[in-house]
Design a protein around this motif. Structure first.
Motif, mmCIF file in Angstrom:
data_model
loop_
_atom_site.group_PDB
_atom_site.id
_atom_site.type_symbol
_atom_site.label_atom_id
_atom_site.label_comp_id
_atom_site.label_asym_id
_atom_site.label_seq_id
_atom_site.Cartn_x
_atom_site.Cartn_y
_atom_site.Cartn_z
ATOM 1 N N LEU A 38 23.857 -28.051 53.798
ATOM 2 C CA LEU A 38 22.503 -27.168 53.629
ATOM 3 C C LEU A 38 22.226 -26.151 54.550
ATOM 4 C CD1 LEU A 38 19.892 -27.043 51.571
ATOM 5 C CD2 LEU A 38 19.429 -29.022 52.615
ATOM 6 N N GLY A 39 22.594 -26.867 55.843
ATOM 7 C CA GLY A 39 22.003 -25.856 56.986
ATOM 8 C C GLY A 39 23.065 -24.691 56.973
ATOM 9 N N SER A 40 24.167 -24.746 56.590
ATOM 10 C CA SER A 40 25.004 -23.164 56.433
ATOM 11 C C SER A 40 24.458 -22.485 55.394
ATOM 12 C CB SER A 40 26.690 -23.922 56.314
ATOM 13 O OG SER A 40 26.899 -24.535 57.515
ATOM 14 N N GLN A 41 24.135 -23.113 54.295
ATOM 15 C CA GLN A 41 23.844 -22.397 53.018
ATOM 16 C C GLN A 41 22.631 -21.878 53.198
ATOM 17 O OE1 GLN A 41 23.431 -24.748 49.446
ATOM 18 N NE2 GLN A 41 24.954 -26.063 50.119
ATOM 19 N N LEU A 42 21.615 -22.338 54.226
ATOM 20 C CA LEU A 42 20.379 -21.937 54.347
ATOM 21 C C LEU A 42 20.653 -20.527 55.322
ATOM 22 C CD1 LEU A 42 17.281 -21.835 54.259
ATOM 23 C CD2 LEU A 42 17.053 -23.285 55.921
ATOM 24 N N ALA A 43 21.370 -20.531 56.367
ATOM 25 C CA ALA A 43 21.491 -19.767 57.227
ATOM 26 C C ALA A 43 22.042 -18.448 56.536
ATOM 27 C CB ALA A 43 22.465 -20.077 58.315
ATOM 28 N N GLY A 44 23.165 -18.638 55.562
ATOM 29 C CA GLY A 44 23.747 -17.631 54.704
ATOM 30 C C GLY A 44 22.650 -16.815 53.903
ATOM 31 N N PHE A 45 21.755 -17.677 53.456
ATOM 32 C CA PHE A 45 20.771 -17.115 52.611
ATOM 33 C C PHE A 45 19.738 -16.351 53.538
ATOM 34 C CE2 PHE A 45 16.355 -17.284 50.794
ATOM 35 C CZ PHE A 45 16.604 -17.001 49.386
ATOM 36 N N HIS A 46 19.623 -16.626 54.670
ATOM 37 C CA HIS A 46 18.583 -15.887 55.586
ATOM 38 C C HIS A 46 19.226 -14.631 56.141
ATOM 39 C CE1 HIS A 46 15.987 -19.646 56.840
ATOM 40 N NE2 HIS A 46 15.686 -19.093 55.793
ATOM 41 N N GLU A 47 20.741 -14.852 56.051
ATOM 42 C CA GLU A 47 21.267 -13.684 56.786
ATOM 43 C C GLU A 47 21.124 -12.311 55.625
ATOM 44 O OE1 GLU A 47 23.053 -12.571 59.329
ATOM 45 O OE2 GLU A 47 22.930 -14.588 60.506
#
Length: 335
Positions: A102-111
């Motif tokens: 989830l943390g990586s997914q959220l970071a990708g979404f923010h990118e």
């Protein structure tokens, strides 16, 4: 409703259903959701449509798209029932980014959100926390003073009047921490605005859930991180700090968090939004059953205030130890 959809959207209802608390229907194997809109203006809806169209174009598959009418309007009004927005559900859903955490997914979404190419005005919250928090506090203080003058008549009002001085202090601490952050630290490129959620929790993307654009704001990424952490605690008033560490560590595998980000995150946790929302929800609610739920929620928040202080202390310790930020993320003296 059937007549309205045919007249304004050229759509018919093959099958009625519901999605969450919203009415929905299927037409030619495509599902649409009808969302009542009470507190958004047209300009904000335009911005949210631009965001959803942009993210869908980047490959995000779990995002609902805003459907314009035949006359290219985004909002329509049904008699005296107010405005509605029509959302088209994605036809093929899958996990946000495969099997990533989830943390990586959220970071990708923010990118992706940071590369959003349009100007944002109505949905913009970046740099506005101080003003919004002060407004919220001032409004609540006026409201609470009026309740004191009228003499609290209900259990909920007594809880409000007795607890508010403590939460004034906590809110002022949050504002001061935010001000010090903006004075003492410098943002970097990853601190620019991105597409965020009003309240991001572990349930927001659970089980390939469709993401509604009406749940978004344009803000600093630390908003989503802070609200996820807050939700983990306030859900059951206990938290697995190893899970918090993993969540932020996984986020940083994609996007490194600056000390400015960490300090914004912590100032947001200091701001007791869960307290304000319990009170606001109570007085905005139209049913006694809902009011009772908000009363129970507020009572529980007050009983757990010491636990929340301990939580804030532990989170500060976790942040200070992360990436050796010990000297750069200040402690709060009274915790």
């Amino acid at each position: 409703m059937d007549k309205h959809l045919q007249e304004h959207y050229r759509l018919k209802i093959d099958e009625k259903m519901s999605i969450g608390s919203y009415e929905a229907f299927r037409f030619r194997n495509v599902v649409y959701t009808i969302v009542p809109i009470t507190n958004m203006e047209h300009e904000e809806i335009v911005e949210l449509k631009q965001m959803s169209d942009y993210l869908i174009s980047t490959g995000e598959r779990n995002i609902a798209s805003i459907v314009p009418t035949a006359s290219n309007s985004l909002l329509t009004s049904i008699d005296d029932q107010g405005n509605i927005l029509l959302l088209q559900m994605p036809t093929q859903q899958q996990g946000m980014r495969g099997n990533y955490s989830l943390g990586s997914q959220l970071a990708g979404f923010h990118e992706k959100g940071r590369r959003f190419p349009y100007q944002v005005n109505r949905s913009n919250r970046i740099g506005q926390w101080k003003k919004l928090w002060e407004q919220r506090l001032d409004q609540m203080e006026i409201f609470c003073d009026e309740k004191v003058r009228q003499h609290p008549s209900s259990y909920f009002e007594k809880l409000l009047v007795e607890s508010f001085p403590y939460y004034i202090g906590l809110t002022e601490n949050a504002i001061q921490y935010l001000v010090d952050t903006e004075l003492d630290d410098q943002p970097i490129h990853t601190d620019s605005a991105t597409i965020c959620h009003h309240r991001f929790t572990r349930n927001t993307w659970l089980n390939e859930r469709t993401v509604f654009p009406i749940d978004w704001v344009y803000d600093h990424a630390s908003r989503d991180l802070a609200e996820w952490i807050r939700g983990e605690f306030t859900n059951q008033y206990k938290i697995d700090y190893n899970e918090v560490f993993k969540f932020t560590r996984d986020y940083e595998r994609v996007t490194r968090l600056s000390t400015f980000s960490w300090r914004l995150l912590y100032s947001r946790l200091l701001f007791p939004v869960h307290y304000f929302e319990s009170i606001e929800g109570y007085y905005l609610s139209s049913s006694e059953a809902e009011k009772k739920q908000y009363e129970i929620r507020l009572s529980e928040h007050l009983k757990r205030s010491t636990d929340y202080e301990l939580f804030l202390k532990e989170i500060n310790h976790l942040i200070r130890q992360s990436r050796n930020n010990t000297s750069k993320v200040p402690q709060v003296g009274w915790l």
